[in-house]
Write an enzyme that holds these catalytic residues in place. Sequence first.
Site, PDB file in Angstrom:
ATOM      1  N   ASP A 312       0.879  -1.167   0.000  1.00 12.38           N
ATOM      2  CA  ASP A 312       0.000   0.000   0.000  1.00 12.38           C
ATOM      3  C   ASP A 312       0.922   1.224   0.000  1.00 12.38           C
ATOM      4  O   ASP A 312       2.132   1.092   0.195  1.00 12.38           O
ATOM      5  CB  ASP A 312      -0.895  -0.025   1.234  1.00 12.38           C
ATOM      6  CG  ASP A 312      -1.789   1.185   1.332  1.00 12.38           C
ATOM      7  OD1 ASP A 312      -2.381   1.573   0.307  1.00 12.38           O
ATOM      8  OD2 ASP A 312      -1.873   1.771   2.426  1.00 12.38           O
ATOM      9  N   ASP A 503      -1.529  -0.860   6.253  1.00 15.83           N
ATOM     10  CA  ASP A 503      -1.620  -0.394   7.642  1.00 15.83           C
ATOM     11  C   ASP A 503      -3.005   0.076   8.060  1.00 15.83           C
ATOM     12  O   ASP A 503      -3.238   0.282   9.242  1.00 15.83           O
ATOM     13  CB  ASP A 503      -0.634   0.759   7.867  1.00 15.83           C
ATOM     14  CG  ASP A 503      -1.155   2.073   7.312  1.00 15.83           C
ATOM     15  OD1 ASP A 503      -1.626   2.068   6.159  1.00 15.83           O
ATOM     16  OD2 ASP A 503      -1.091   3.090   8.020  1.00 15.83           O
ATOM     17  N   ASP A 507      -7.110  -1.563   4.208  1.00 13.54           N
ATOM     18  CA  ASP A 507      -6.195  -2.619   3.765  1.00 13.54           C
ATOM     19  C   ASP A 507      -6.593  -3.997   4.300  1.00 13.54           C
ATOM     20  O   ASP A 507      -6.067  -5.006   3.832  1.00 13.54           O
ATOM     21  CB  ASP A 507      -4.757  -2.318   4.217  1.00 13.54           C
ATOM     22  CG  ASP A 507      -4.205  -1.062   3.579  1.00 13.54           C
ATOM     23  OD1 ASP A 507      -4.486  -0.847   2.390  1.00 13.54           O
ATOM     24  OD2 ASP A 507      -3.505  -0.303   4.268  1.00 13.54           O
TER      25      ASP A 507
END
Length: 637
Positions: A312, A503, A507
Amino acid sequence: MERLVKSARRYPVVLATLGVAALVIVLLALGQGQAAQWLASAFALGVAAWTTVGMVRDVLRGHWGIDILAVTAIVSTVAVGEYLASLVIVLMLSGGEALEDYAAGRARRELTSLLSRSPQTGHRYTTSTAEVTDVPVSEIRIGDTLLVRPAEVVPVDGTLTSVDAALDESALTGESMPVQVTTGDRLLSGSVNGGRALTMRVTARVEDSQYQRIVALVEEASQSRAPLVRLADRYAVPFTIASLVLAGLAWFFSGDPVRFAEVLVVATPCPLLIAAPVAFMGGMSRAARAGIIVKGGGTLEKLSRVKTVVFDKTGTLTYGQPSLEAVHPENGWSADDVLAAAASAEQYSTHVLADSVRLAAAHRGLDTCEASTASEHATNGVVAELPVGTVVVGKRSFVAQFVDDVPTITVTSGHLAIWVAINGTFAGTLMMSDRLRDDAPATVAAFRSMGADEVMMVTGDLQATADSIAAAAGLTRVHAEAMPQDKVAVLRTLERPVVMIGDGVNDAPALAAADVGIAMGARGSTAASETADVVIMADALSRTADAMAISQRTIKVALESIWLGIALSAGLMLVAAFGFLPAIVGAATQEVVDLAAILNALRALSAGRGARSLMPIDAQGRGVRAPALSDSTAEAS
């Protein structure tokens, strides 16, 4: 003496075997050889019978053990008169549990130390009277004021109410340098107070606090069994059959039944039973020491052979703490009006950008107001009903669903934009910047050096912003403007096994869909940490590559230990089959083989010769620039 008594109670068969052996030696010294033989043989057969009962119970429960070799060896040595060898086998069989407990205890040392440090009480502090009352941590409530004395563990999460403090967060992040905090800063349970007392306000119950989350993860990890460990159990079945066949052939061709016993004496495959679990516990313990919580041995095995790594962006490749660069108001709204409205709406968002917007408003002295209703649309934005009207904050495409004439603007490298609409009109944009982590390029390079065929980014941010960060990190493939379901769809098209590193709450679906989900959990989302297979407690991206390096070494050591034990036992069996290894010598030699395999498995606790140390992190637990990472190429080779 107390420890000796405790050990004797825990391992009574070991104590009994040593006692019988001592009596046998005395009887032999007195010339009572027959009595010594009867005593040793009766005791050995009794242990064999008891072991057989337990073995049958295991089989009925569906677990095929390999104690049949030990039992057969005991019976055969007694039958051919090698009663001293039978005592050594009994000692090996009963002492194996003690040896396994010692080795496993040493391997899981870092894991158990986390559990043993879990706070049990807190000091509730009454400000008006300065009275301190000790209470169980389960009775601590949100809003309580606690006193934490020097060298004590912070029992629950909270915020510092005293002036300042120095905290040791090494148990959480693996970073040994103290962390300096000031009034209002967050305190994590499990951190150790420094040289003077502090006071704090409780913000989470014990079960929701950081340290208890780690304890839960550690307990889950310590009870898991890796596929490789189960595979070692399967190795044991053909090993047992091969050993019995070889022993039978040795008897058949020599015509001497003693050969049968001599072969089986060195065929006890303790390395198969002990070495692999010890190696896996050692690997998880080493990871915990570095602030990496691996939830199970199976995760270590999958992580060791990962082919695709997906990052990410915000809060993962970047620090996730964007700063406000500028406010560009439109349609008669002032910059302060736009920022105050955005900050009021962002109170109801869990996105990392929301904190930055709220912080920017606070720094400008702007007041926020409560919403009558508010809803967050994951990765897109927030809609809130405020006194000023309906406020929409988020991506351009999201805001455009509510108002017309939302302009398209050019976002420069390293920046991102947040669009704001107030009461049906476009109000302006907030320009934010989020810096790439210092350790991101080295982390990307380390994954490639350890065998990942592709390393890429999947993010919900705009393409221009994502491309800029990706280029700086050394990534060439980027999927931008992806919603949570889009991230999952992308993962399904990639070469497996796939690692997803993220995080935030958005996600969590992707972390669950990946073969191995790694959550940056030091300051991140509880949902992400609970969904992930690996949780990085330090705010250091490099620890994700360290996790893969540790997993590769763990698998390497486990396999080496298994095959070392098999190879040594097979060699000794061949020597015994030709009559060159007496039963008593073979029994003693097998003990050395077991010890060698276990000591080799304990190598998983260390980085290994020639391996590089873990990438350094600073006093705040953040990764810093370094020329190389972890065990990468040294261990991959």
